[in-house]
Design an enzyme around this catalytic site. Sequence first.
Site, short mmCIF file in Angstrom:
data_model
loop_
_atom_site.label_atom_id
_atom_site.label_comp_id
_atom_site.label_asym_id
_atom_site.label_seq_id
_atom_site.Cartn_x
_atom_site.Cartn_y
_atom_site.Cartn_z
N ASP A 5 42.97 35.95 30.56
CA ASP A 5 43.75 35.97 31.79
C ASP A 5 44.54 34.67 31.96
O ASP A 5 44.26 33.65 31.30
CB ASP A 5 42.77 36.16 32.97
CG ASP A 5 43.42 36.82 34.18
OD1 ASP A 5 44.65 36.93 34.23
OD2 ASP A 5 42.66 37.23 35.10
N ASP A 21 47.98 44.40 38.46
CA ASP A 21 46.82 44.42 39.35
C ASP A 21 46.93 45.56 40.35
O ASP A 21 45.99 45.81 41.10
CB ASP A 21 46.69 43.08 40.09
CG ASP A 21 45.86 42.10 39.27
OD1 ASP A 21 45.19 42.53 38.31
OD2 ASP A 21 45.88 40.90 39.59
C1 DGJ Z 1 43.64 38.74 37.64
C2 DGJ Z 1 43.47 39.98 36.80
O1 DGJ Z 1 44.67 40.66 36.72
C3 DGJ Z 1 42.37 40.84 37.40
O2 DGJ Z 1 42.24 42.02 36.66
C4 DGJ Z 1 41.08 40.05 37.41
O3 DGJ Z 1 40.67 39.79 36.10
C5 DGJ Z 1 41.27 38.77 38.19
N1 DGJ Z 1 42.39 38.01 37.70
C6 DGJ Z 1 40.04 37.91 38.12
O4 DGJ Z 1 40.22 36.70 38.71
#
Ligand code: DGJ
Length: 714
Positions: free
Chosen positions: A471, A533
């Site tokens: 991430d 997201d």
């Molecule tokens: C952003 C990601 O897109 C989410 O899926 C998740 O992993 C969060 N970060 C966790 O902080």
Amino acid sequence: MITKNGKTVQLTGRNISYIMIENNDGDLLHFHFGKKLPDCDYADMEDEWSENLGLTSNMVSLDVYPQEYPAYGYTDLRCPAYSVMNKSGSSISRLRVKEYKIREGTADINGMPHLYAGNKSAQTLEIILYDDKTGLEASLFYTVFDEYDIIARSTVIRNRSDAEMTIDSAFSSSLDLPIGDYEMLYLSGTWGRERDIVKTPLKPGIKAEASNARGGSGHEINPFAIISRRGADEDTGEAYGFSLIYSGNHCTAAEADRFGSLRVRQGINPLGFAKTLSPGGEFYTPQSVLCYSRGGFGALSREYHDVYRSNLMTSKWTHESRPVLINNWEGTYFDFTEEKLLEMAKSAKELGLDLFVLDDGWFGRRDSDNSSLGDWVVNYKKLPSGIDGLAEQINKLGMKFGLWIEPEMVNPDSDLFRAHPDWIVHTPGREPAQIRNQYILDLSRGEVCDYIIGAISAVLEGAHIEYIKWDMNRQMTDMPRPGYNHEYTLGFYKIIDAVTKKFPDILIEGCSAGGGRFDPGVLAYAPQIWASDDSDAIARLKIQYGTSMCYPVSAISTHVTVSPNHQCGRITSLKTRGDIAYAGTFGYELDVTKMTAGERAEVKAQIAAYRRIQPLVREGDLYRLQSPFDGNYCSWELVSKDKSGAFVFACKILAVAQSKDARLKLRGLDENKTYVDRASKKRYSGALLMNRGIKIPYAMCDFATVTMELEAAE
Ligand code: DGJ
């Protein structure tokens, strides 16, 4: 194939020619990029070279000639492909042809991902240009594959003088297209709404720039654009694709001159960029992949999908069956215990899932997003058995184990930051900005990259981990010097390259606050990327459709989440959520222990269906049939390369009484084959499916989806 006939040099792909001509003054002019032309010398067609519409000869200048790598400040007064300031403060230069070199294989781009030849036949042309007044040299690289309609371009700028020079801009590619009526399509968005399709006409005199300068390739503008002749659509017309293999600040800029001829440049965003070259120094640009299609946007996308799957993505997982996963993020967020995770894993195993992914919150004292990034050590309070113990228990259930990590970041509240406060991206004397309570580690520093590679290695060696979700959750501010973002991007490639080489069996999923770094640079290492997201199925119609303009559906991570949806509150059926998620790398992200028996039975059937569909997702051809950007319907189809099977998806977004648009004409099938619908056992000829079409039996409700699995009869 690359050929040179007199002053003409020609690259020939499957259906395309890319032709350049050197004029008598040594300027490198562009002649043609499009459908294949005869392989001959075009230098005697001087009248045809220029876009000069009746100007008298004393007004003829480079300004009316299409060029390959136009300079700033000489007689071409359109936007330049590069700008380099020499010691005297002047940025004027005139690059002229010095040498042509042809070699087998693809170009090597120092420290950056790029296309590789693999088992395909590829050749690379290097044209060395030189300005004898300043000592500036540029090598233009062009790679052509016998079986693709693409040209991959990149540039190396060299300082052959005895004084410093500063590059203010250096695009990877610049393409001049003849006078015409053009339109630009680009992918724009924001967090939770990535890669919307936006089109803008390019009228004479206009400059249109699809660029991003937020650190990563970004949610806002993707490093991809299509320039099409007006009237081109999904299935017809001329379209030129521009896709940059790069994960930092980027720019694709189109300038329609006063006559309506077009210049399109793609590369590193000049905003905030500069690079000083010492004598003998050189600078490599990333690679820009140009594609030409006479079959509209659909054919263009399928070409990118094929090229990227076969000649960019290096992960061994690219062509392997991907595990169907369960991720705990939307099911628990930070609030979990070992017991809870095991309960979820057990329940997921009963459903038939292959991989359990533990998302954010497993390390340091991370119970919210305000601490511990950088401290990649398990939180034993939450996970008394440690990551190794948890992985072992999950493996015992018969599932693989995967882990989330955000290795490029640090929270101020972390042991790492306390030990190395100077390791963050910052400008001395200024308080750096926090975004999501975090700083970015300074990947331009070798010791920071080495630390990160070590930290990731320790995590991966400490337990049986078979997948990581990588991430990256903030934009880049406080850059200490011009060109820093590129230095950072090279650092990112250094660490991800080292990790993938050291752990070649681990499946990496890219992620950046959803789909904030969904680009070919990441794809080179991570065969799947979390698309957004916003996991709402209906929002995902546009996100997945837009993303597929350039990226293969196998690269798009798609999860079924809970209803009402957490990001937009929409209520959708489990069927709708599953049907939409099939066109991607499929998984679940919710608390499966809370599902009813009926839902659990449906999930089992979905997983079984996905296992049948997955080979089409991974290797098939995508046909977009109805665009959610154009109306109330969205549909797509995946067809196997040998046309023996297809998966059809159709959605009516809002309920309409007596849906008059419910007939769908399929594409890409074999007209002479008979196809059997797996569910109804009905038989249809390919000719009927494609030319008359079939009626789609939508339910009378909002968000009604229908899928069909078609198999060719023996
Ligand atoms: C952003 C990601 O897109 C989410 O899926 C998740 O992993 C969060 N970060 C966790 O902080």
